[in-house]
Design a protein around this motif. Structure first.
Motif, short mmCIF file in Angstrom:
data_model
loop_
_atom_site.label_atom_id
_atom_site.label_comp_id
_atom_site.label_asym_id
_atom_site.label_seq_id
_atom_site.Cartn_x
_atom_site.Cartn_y
_atom_site.Cartn_z
N GLY A 278 0.80 -1.22 0.00
CA GLY A 278 0.00 0.00 0.00
C GLY A 278 0.83 1.26 0.00
N GLN A 279 2.14 1.11 -0.01
CA GLN A 279 3.04 2.27 0.05
C GLN A 279 3.37 2.75 -1.36
OE1 GLN A 279 5.59 1.34 4.05
NE2 GLN A 279 5.80 -0.14 2.41
N THR A 280 2.31 3.12 -2.07
CA THR A 280 2.41 3.54 -3.46
C THR A 280 1.47 4.72 -3.65
OG1 THR A 280 2.92 1.30 -4.21
CG2 THR A 280 2.07 2.83 -5.87
N CYS A 281 1.97 5.81 -4.21
CA CYS A 281 1.16 7.03 -4.32
C CYS A 281 -0.06 6.83 -5.21
CB CYS A 281 2.01 8.19 -4.81
SG CYS A 281 2.89 7.87 -6.34
N THR A 282 0.01 5.91 -6.16
CA THR A 282 -1.10 5.67 -7.08
C THR A 282 -2.06 4.59 -6.61
OG1 THR A 282 0.23 4.10 -8.34
CG2 THR A 282 0.23 6.40 -9.10
N ALA A 283 -1.86 4.04 -5.41
CA ALA A 283 -2.67 2.92 -4.94
C ALA A 283 -4.17 3.25 -5.00
CB ALA A 283 -2.27 2.56 -3.51
N TRP A 284 -4.95 2.29 -5.48
CA TRP A 284 -6.41 2.47 -5.58
C TRP A 284 -7.01 2.16 -4.22
CZ3 TRP A 284 -7.24 -1.06 -10.48
CH2 TRP A 284 -6.52 -0.54 -11.56
N THR A 285 -7.00 3.11 -3.33
CA THR A 285 -7.38 2.86 -1.94
C THR A 285 -8.87 3.05 -1.68
OG1 THR A 285 -6.75 5.16 -1.44
CG2 THR A 285 -5.11 3.44 -1.04
N ARG A 286 -9.61 3.55 -2.67
CA ARG A 286 -11.07 3.69 -2.51
C ARG A 286 -11.76 2.85 -3.60
NH1 ARG A 286 -12.66 9.52 -3.19
NH2 ARG A 286 -10.88 9.59 -4.62
N LEU A 287 -12.56 1.90 -3.19
CA LEU A 287 -13.28 1.03 -4.11
C LEU A 287 -14.75 1.46 -4.11
CD1 LEU A 287 -13.40 -1.43 -5.99
CD2 LEU A 287 -13.61 -2.88 -3.96
N LEU A 288 -15.18 2.11 -5.18
CA LEU A 288 -16.53 2.65 -5.28
C LEU A 288 -17.42 1.67 -6.03
CD1 LEU A 288 -14.79 5.07 -4.47
CD2 LEU A 288 -16.06 6.48 -6.09
N VAL A 289 -18.50 1.24 -5.38
CA VAL A 289 -19.35 0.19 -5.95
C VAL A 289 -20.82 0.58 -5.83
CG1 VAL A 289 -17.67 -1.60 -5.42
CG2 VAL A 289 -19.47 -1.08 -3.77
N PRO A 290 -21.68 0.10 -6.75
CA PRO A 290 -23.12 0.35 -6.63
C PRO A 290 -23.65 -0.18 -5.30
CG PRO A 290 -22.58 -0.53 -8.79
CD PRO A 290 -21.35 -0.67 -7.96
N GLU A 291 -24.58 0.53 -4.70
CA GLU A 291 -25.12 0.13 -3.39
C GLU A 291 -25.59 -1.32 -3.40
OE1 GLU A 291 -28.19 3.00 -2.90
OE2 GLU A 291 -26.88 4.50 -1.95
N ALA A 292 -26.26 -1.74 -4.48
CA ALA A 292 -26.82 -3.09 -4.54
C ALA A 292 -25.75 -4.17 -4.58
CB ALA A 292 -27.73 -3.22 -5.76
N LEU A 293 -24.52 -3.80 -4.97
CA LEU A 293 -23.43 -4.77 -5.10
C LEU A 293 -22.43 -4.67 -3.95
CD1 LEU A 293 -22.70 -4.43 -8.93
CD2 LEU A 293 -24.05 -6.20 -7.78
N PHE A 384 -1.14 5.27 3.12
CA PHE A 384 0.14 4.68 2.70
C PHE A 384 0.39 3.36 3.41
CE2 PHE A 384 4.27 5.88 0.55
CZ PHE A 384 3.65 6.29 -0.62
N GLY A 385 -0.62 2.51 3.38
CA GLY A 385 -0.52 1.17 3.92
C GLY A 385 -1.56 0.30 3.23
N PRO A 386 -1.61 -1.00 3.53
CA PRO A 386 -2.53 -1.92 2.85
C PRO A 386 -3.95 -1.80 3.41
CG PRO A 386 -1.26 -3.12 4.48
CD PRO A 386 -0.74 -1.71 4.49
N VAL A 387 -4.60 -0.70 3.07
CA VAL A 387 -5.92 -0.39 3.62
C VAL A 387 -6.86 0.01 2.49
CG1 VAL A 387 -7.23 1.00 5.27
CG2 VAL A 387 -4.82 0.43 5.74
N LEU A 388 -7.97 -0.71 2.36
CA LEU A 388 -8.96 -0.44 1.32
C LEU A 388 -10.26 0.04 1.95
CD1 LEU A 388 -9.86 -0.67 -1.70
CD2 LEU A 388 -10.66 -2.98 -1.14
N SER A 389 -10.82 1.11 1.38
CA SER A 389 -12.13 1.61 1.80
C SER A 389 -13.15 1.30 0.70
CB SER A 389 -12.08 3.12 2.04
OG SER A 389 -11.26 3.43 3.15
N VAL A 390 -14.16 0.50 1.03
CA VAL A 390 -15.23 0.19 0.07
C VAL A 390 -16.35 1.19 0.31
CG1 VAL A 390 -16.80 -1.55 -0.83
CG2 VAL A 390 -14.58 -2.24 0.13
N MET A 391 -16.74 1.90 -0.77
CA MET A 391 -17.69 3.01 -0.65
C MET A 391 -18.86 2.80 -1.61
SD MET A 391 -14.80 6.07 -0.57
CE MET A 391 -15.96 7.31 0.03
N PRO A 392 -20.08 2.71 -1.09
CA PRO A 392 -21.24 2.54 -1.97
C PRO A 392 -21.68 3.85 -2.61
CG PRO A 392 -21.95 2.58 0.31
CD PRO A 392 -20.44 2.65 0.33
N TYR A 393 -22.24 3.76 -3.83
CA TYR A 393 -22.80 4.94 -4.49
C TYR A 393 -24.15 4.58 -5.11
CZ TYR A 393 -21.07 2.94 -8.95
OH TYR A 393 -20.84 2.13 -10.04
N SER A 394 -24.96 5.61 -5.36
CA SER A 394 -26.32 5.39 -5.87
C SER A 394 -26.38 5.37 -7.39
CB SER A 394 -27.27 6.46 -5.33
OG SER A 394 -26.81 7.76 -5.70
#
Length: 475
Positions: A278-293, A384-394
């Motif tokens: 996760g120590q990468t400036c381009t890391a995809w740390t936010r995973l945005l997904v449809p609420e239903a999924l 800047f660590g191995p941390v993922l945030s899963v975020m729902p959207y409408s």
């Protein structure tokens, strides 16, 4: 010739190792053991290095482009010849798993140096516009300040185009992972680079880094690091109105659309979040997904996380090693605690030490937070660590709005049922580079960010142009 201990740990000024006062311990984050020391350089050492670079500049800038390109390619060959030594050095000083060090930490500088060398062959060094001859000339002495997370790639991404452009360079590498820069200095000498063209001064940011950014003999500063440090470099550099290129932080969003192939989106997305721990400036740390999924995606991500073994970075099977230092371990742990306190759902991981790792190592648990809101700290700040945030959207509009809702704009991704739909969403993201359906990294495409992720671009033609001035000669 093999790099000696002196070459690895001293300053490198005017073509030779130079001892210095003070000492900074280089600590193996997997064991907590001090593996080397480098001198604590400051104003005097920076002044000597800049002086050497200034003296070397006239001859180097007048060297034919083909010869400058040849020198960069010889340096690349030197890196290739020392591939295993350099990989081991990176793993020891900052904790990258050895398989990652061999493949990515070494592969990227090999690719970027070859890329800029190829660009130089067809580059428009001059052109005619009406009655004017427009020429591109080297900007002069470049001060390069680089971080610890990619201790060879971040240097070569600046050094190779600067050398091709005809500039001379003074490098201040991170004091956390400085040993690879010392080895690179020896490689440049073996490649026949004239004395003074490349110099290395070890030290801290507030001392050596600030002295380099402020030096009136430095024509340009190229900095990679945190937003806070980048602001300071820009402020200090403004006193002499020097060019400042900044590659700063990121909080990149991976937008998964409702028609995407979920298994691929999660697998590739998690890989790009956990890359280099996760120590990468381009890391995809936010995973945005449809609420239903949302729940389905979280379940897939948790299952995928089990494949990311944490442990000794010298073990070939390890996918996540320690954080680069005890300081970084503490920083990540504090963010994990903050995420829990703010109400994010802990799907896997969390604060605490992973099982089966050294008590002395700077390890953290790979973590997934679910149900993350855009106003939470873990959704806004670079961890800047191995941390993922899963975020729902409408809907897609909200997804784009969430993706663009941080101060950063460095990278991102879109997974969609069709490339056309993915590109449509990618165009709406305020960020410097976006991968669609797992598009591969391109070492000659421009790399850099929007907003507070920085100014300027690296790699390929755009990276070369950063180190050039433009002159108009009227005929």
């Amino acid at each position: 010739m093999t790099a000696s201990t002196d070459t690895m740990t001293d300053h490198w000024i005017d073509g030779s190792p130079t001892t210095g006062a003070g000492a900074i311990a280089v600590v193996n984050p997997a064991t907590g053991e001090t593996i080397a020391e480098v001198p604590r350089g400051g104003t005097a050492e920076i002044d000597a290095a800049v002086g050497a670079a200034q003296r070397a500049f006239p001859a180097w800038s007048a060297t034919p482009v083909a010869d400058r390109v040849a020198a960069v390619l010889r340096i690349r060959e030197g890196i290739k010849a020392r591939h295993e030594e350099l990989a081991q050095s990176i793993t020891a000083e900052m904790g990258s798993p050895i398989a990652f060090s061999r493949s990515v930490q070494l592969g990227m500088p090999m690719a970027s140096s070859k890329g800029v060398a190829g660009v130089a062959e067809s580059f428009a060094w001059s052109e005619e516009i009406g009655n004017s001859l427009v020429v591109r000339e080297p900007i002069g002495v470049v001060g390069a300040i680089t971080p610890w997370n990619y201790p060879l790639h971040q240097v070569v991404a600046k050094l190779a185009p600067a050398l091709v452009a005809g500039c001379t360079v003074v490098l201040k590498p991170s004091e956390v992972a400085p040993l690879t820069a010392g080895a690179l200095a020896a490689i440049t000498a073996e490649a026949g680079l004239p004395a003074g063209v490349f110099n290395v001064v070890h030290g801290t940011g507030p001392e050596a880094g600030e002295a380099l950014a402020a030096h009136p003999g430095v024509d340009m500063v190229s900095f990679t690091g945190s937003v806070a440090a980048g602001r300071r470099v820009q402020e200090v550099g403004a006193a002499t109105v020097k060019r400042v290129a900044l590659e700063l932080g990121g909080k990149s969003a991976n937008i998964v659309l409702d028609d995407a192939e979920l298994s691929k989106a999660v697998k590739v997305g998690l890989g790009n979040c956990f890359i280099n721990g996760g120590q990468t400036c381009t890391a995809w740390t936010r995973l945005l997904v449809p609420e239903a999924l949302h729940d389905q995606v979280v379940e897939l991500a948790v299952a995928q996380t089990a494949k990311y073994g944490v442990g000794d970075p010298t073990d070939e099977s390890t996918r996540i090693g320690p954080m680069s230092s005890a300081t970084q371990q503490e920083r990540v742990t504090q963010y994990l605690e903050r995420g829990v306190a703010d109400g994010a759902q802990l799907a896997v991981g969390g604060p605490g030490r992973p099982d089966g790792v050294s008590e002395a190592g700077a390890y953290v648990r790979p973590t997934i937070f679910a149900g993350v809101r855009r106003d939470m700290t873990v959704a806004q700040e670079e961890i800047f660590g191995p941390v993922l945030s899963v975020m729902p959207y409408s809907d897609v509009d909200e997804a784009v709005d969430i993706a663009n809702s941080t101060i950063y704009g460095l990278a991102g991704a879109v997974f969609a049922g069709t490339q056309e739909r993915g590109v449509e969403v990618a165009r709406r993201m305020r960020t410097g580079q976006v991968d669609v359906n797992g598009g591969a990294f391109n070492p000659v495409a421009p790399f850099g960010g929007y907003k507070q992720s920085g100014t300027g671009r690296e790699l390929g033609r755009y990276g070369l142009e950063e180190f050039l001035e433009i002159k108009s000669i009227q005929l």
